[in-house]
Structure formats: structure tokens, C-alpha cells
Design a protein around this motif. Structure first.
Motif, PDB file in Angstrom:
ATOM      1  N   ARG A 207     -42.099 -13.150 -63.000  1.00 19.25           N
ATOM      2  CA  ARG A 207     -42.382 -11.976 -63.831  1.00 19.25           C
ATOM      3  C   ARG A 207     -43.287 -12.389 -64.984  1.00 19.25           C
ATOM      4  O   ARG A 207     -43.316 -13.551 -65.367  1.00 19.25           O
ATOM      5  CB  ARG A 207     -41.103 -11.404 -64.437  1.00 19.25           C
ATOM      6  CG  ARG A 207     -40.163 -10.778 -63.483  1.00 19.25           C
ATOM      7  CD  ARG A 207     -38.983 -10.186 -64.272  1.00 19.25           C
ATOM      8  NE  ARG A 207     -38.107  -9.442 -63.431  1.00 19.25           N
ATOM      9  CZ  ARG A 207     -38.345  -8.218 -62.968  1.00 19.25           C
ATOM     10  NH1 ARG A 207     -39.454  -7.612 -63.277  1.00 19.25           N
ATOM     11  NH2 ARG A 207     -37.480  -7.612 -62.195  1.00 19.25           N
ATOM     12  N   ASP A 208     -43.963 -11.393 -65.550  1.00 15.63           N
ATOM     13  CA  ASP A 208     -44.681 -11.621 -66.793  1.00 15.63           C
ATOM     14  C   ASP A 208     -43.670 -11.870 -67.907  1.00 15.63           C
ATOM     15  O   ASP A 208     -42.561 -11.314 -67.884  1.00 15.63           O
ATOM     16  CB  ASP A 208     -45.532 -10.392 -67.163  1.00 15.63           C
ATOM     17  CG  ASP A 208     -46.762 -10.260 -66.289  1.00 15.63           C
ATOM     18  OD1 ASP A 208     -47.388 -11.292 -65.974  1.00 15.63           O
ATOM     19  OD2 ASP A 208     -47.108  -9.120 -65.935  1.00 15.63           O
ATOM     20  N   ASP A 209     -44.048 -12.695 -68.875  1.00 16.45           N
ATOM     21  CA  ASP A 209     -43.204 -12.957 -70.049  1.00 16.45           C
ATOM     22  C   ASP A 209     -41.789 -13.361 -69.653  1.00 16.45           C
ATOM     23  O   ASP A 209     -40.799 -12.809 -70.158  1.00 16.45           O
ATOM     24  CB  ASP A 209     -43.167 -11.739 -70.975  1.00 16.45           C
ATOM     25  CG  ASP A 209     -44.545 -11.369 -71.483  1.00 16.45           C
ATOM     26  OD1 ASP A 209     -45.311 -12.289 -71.828  1.00 16.45           O
ATOM     27  OD2 ASP A 209     -44.860 -10.167 -71.520  1.00 16.45           O
ATOM     28  N   CYS A 210     -41.675 -14.313 -68.745  1.00 18.35           N
ATOM     29  CA  CYS A 210     -40.385 -14.775 -68.233  1.00 18.35           C
ATOM     30  C   CYS A 210     -40.188 -16.238 -68.631  1.00 18.35           C
ATOM     31  O   CYS A 210     -40.873 -17.119 -68.112  1.00 18.35           O
ATOM     32  CB  CYS A 210     -40.360 -14.616 -66.710  1.00 18.35           C
ATOM     33  SG  CYS A 210     -38.967 -15.395 -65.882  1.00 18.35           S
TER      34      CYS A 210
ATOM     35  N   VAL B 100     -46.832 -14.939 -57.376  1.00 15.75           N
ATOM     36  CA  VAL B 100     -46.731 -13.507 -57.124  1.00 15.75           C
ATOM     37  C   VAL B 100     -45.823 -12.911 -58.194  1.00 15.75           C
ATOM     38  O   VAL B 100     -44.682 -13.352 -58.366  1.00 15.75           O
ATOM     39  CB  VAL B 100     -46.161 -13.218 -55.708  1.00 15.75           C
ATOM     40  CG1 VAL B 100     -45.918 -11.725 -55.523  1.00 15.75           C
ATOM     41  CG2 VAL B 100     -47.102 -13.749 -54.644  1.00 15.75           C
ATOM     42  N   PHE B 101     -46.362 -11.932 -58.902  1.00 12.34           N
ATOM     43  CA  PHE B 101     -45.596 -11.265 -59.946  1.00 12.34           C
ATOM     44  C   PHE B 101     -44.938 -10.025 -59.354  1.00 12.34           C
ATOM     45  O   PHE B 101     -45.619  -9.181 -58.756  1.00 12.34           O
ATOM     46  CB  PHE B 101     -46.503 -10.917 -61.122  1.00 12.34           C
ATOM     47  CG  PHE B 101     -46.989 -12.141 -61.843  1.00 12.34           C
ATOM     48  CD1 PHE B 101     -46.283 -12.628 -62.928  1.00 12.34           C
ATOM     49  CD2 PHE B 101     -48.103 -12.823 -61.413  1.00 12.34           C
ATOM     50  CE1 PHE B 101     -46.702 -13.780 -63.584  1.00 12.34           C
ATOM     51  CE2 PHE B 101     -48.539 -13.968 -62.053  1.00 12.34           C
ATOM     52  CZ  PHE B 101     -47.837 -14.449 -63.145  1.00 12.34           C
ATOM     53  N   VAL B 102     -43.626  -9.932 -59.512  1.00 10.88           N
ATOM     54  CA  VAL B 102     -42.872  -8.840 -58.892  1.00 10.88           C
ATOM     55  C   VAL B 102     -42.941  -7.553 -59.702  1.00 10.88           C
ATOM     56  O   VAL B 102     -42.615  -6.483 -59.180  1.00 10.88           O
ATOM     57  CB  VAL B 102     -41.392  -9.236 -58.641  1.00 10.88           C
ATOM     58  CG1 VAL B 102     -41.311 -10.477 -57.773  1.00 10.88           C
ATOM     59  CG2 VAL B 102     -40.632  -9.432 -59.931  1.00 10.88           C
ATOM     60  N   ASP B 103     -43.367  -7.652 -60.944  1.00  9.18           N
ATOM     61  CA  ASP B 103     -43.436  -6.473 -61.812  1.00  9.18           C
ATOM     62  C   ASP B 103     -44.297  -5.384 -61.189  1.00  9.18           C
ATOM     63  O   ASP B 103     -45.427  -5.632 -60.763  1.00  9.18           O
ATOM     64  CB  ASP B 103     -44.041  -6.852 -63.181  1.00  9.18           C
ATOM     65  CG  ASP B 103     -43.256  -7.945 -63.874  1.00  9.18           C
ATOM     66  OD1 ASP B 103     -42.078  -7.722 -64.156  1.00  9.18           O
ATOM     67  OD2 ASP B 103     -43.843  -9.021 -64.111  1.00  9.18           O
TER      68      ASP B 103
ATOM     69  N   GLY C 173     -36.070  -9.037 -58.024  1.00 15.26           N
ATOM     70  CA  GLY C 173     -35.984  -8.591 -59.411  1.00 15.26           C
ATOM     71  C   GLY C 173     -35.099  -9.404 -60.333  1.00 15.26           C
ATOM     72  O   GLY C 173     -35.544  -9.860 -61.382  1.00 15.26           O
ATOM     73  N   ILE C 174     -33.845  -9.600 -59.970  1.00 11.33           N
ATOM     74  CA  ILE C 174     -32.933 -10.321 -60.862  1.00 11.33           C
ATOM     75  C   ILE C 174     -32.826 -11.798 -60.512  1.00 11.33           C
ATOM     76  O   ILE C 174     -32.124 -12.544 -61.191  1.00 11.33           O
ATOM     77  CB  ILE C 174     -31.523  -9.686 -60.875  1.00 11.33           C
ATOM     78  CG1 ILE C 174     -30.899  -9.721 -59.493  1.00 11.33           C
ATOM     79  CG2 ILE C 174     -31.580  -8.270 -61.424  1.00 11.33           C
ATOM     80  CD1 ILE C 174     -29.454  -9.296 -59.455  1.00 11.33           C
TER      81      ILE C 174
END
Length: 75
Positions: free
Chosen positions: A8-11, A32-35, A45-46
Motif C-alpha cells: 500500500r501507499d504510506d505503509c 503492486v499497490f492494492v489501493d 487488503g489487511i
């Protein structure tokens, strides 16, 4: 070996995973960003970050350390 890092971004945890991948000198991988992707959000997601070996169809979920990552990547 075709690797994909789902993140994710900002993770903060994703940043830690990227640091470990660099530390073990992992082969090139796709990020790969899931956002914003509904299917990826449902699947990862989690659980992000998740490193997937596309050839073997196996995944390494967070938390992982250098030893787990090296075992996952193999010889």
C-alpha cells in the motif's frame, strides 16, 4: 523466479519489507499497490505486505524476517 510485492501507499510495514528485500539482495520484483483495486483489496487488503512467487504460486505474508525471507527465496 517472478516475484511480486503487494503493498500500500504510506505503509510503514511495507517500507520495512522493502528494507529486508534490499538487505538479502532479493532478485528483482514487481511492486503492486492494492489501493483502489477492489479485487486486490479483498485478497490482500489487511495482509500487506505480501511477497508472492508467481512461478510457485506461494506467498510470504508479513511479518517476516531475514531468515524467513531467505528460506522463501531459496538457494
Amino acid at each position: 523466479m517472478r516475484l511480486t510485492l503487494y503493498q500500500r501507499d504510506d505503509c510503514h510495514l511495507c517500507d520495512l519489507a522493502l528494507g529486508l528485500l534490499a538487505e538479502v539482495r532479493a532478485p528483482e520484483f514487481e511492486s503492486v499497490f492494492v489501493d483502489g483495486d477492489e479485487a486486490l483489496e479483498q485478497r490482500y487488503g489487511i495482509r500487506v505486505p505480501v511477497l508472492r512467487d508467481e512461478d510457485r504460486g506461494v506467498e510470504l505474508e508479513w511479518p517476516f524476517d531475514v531468515a524467513k525471507l531467505e528460506r522463501f527465496l531459496g538457494p
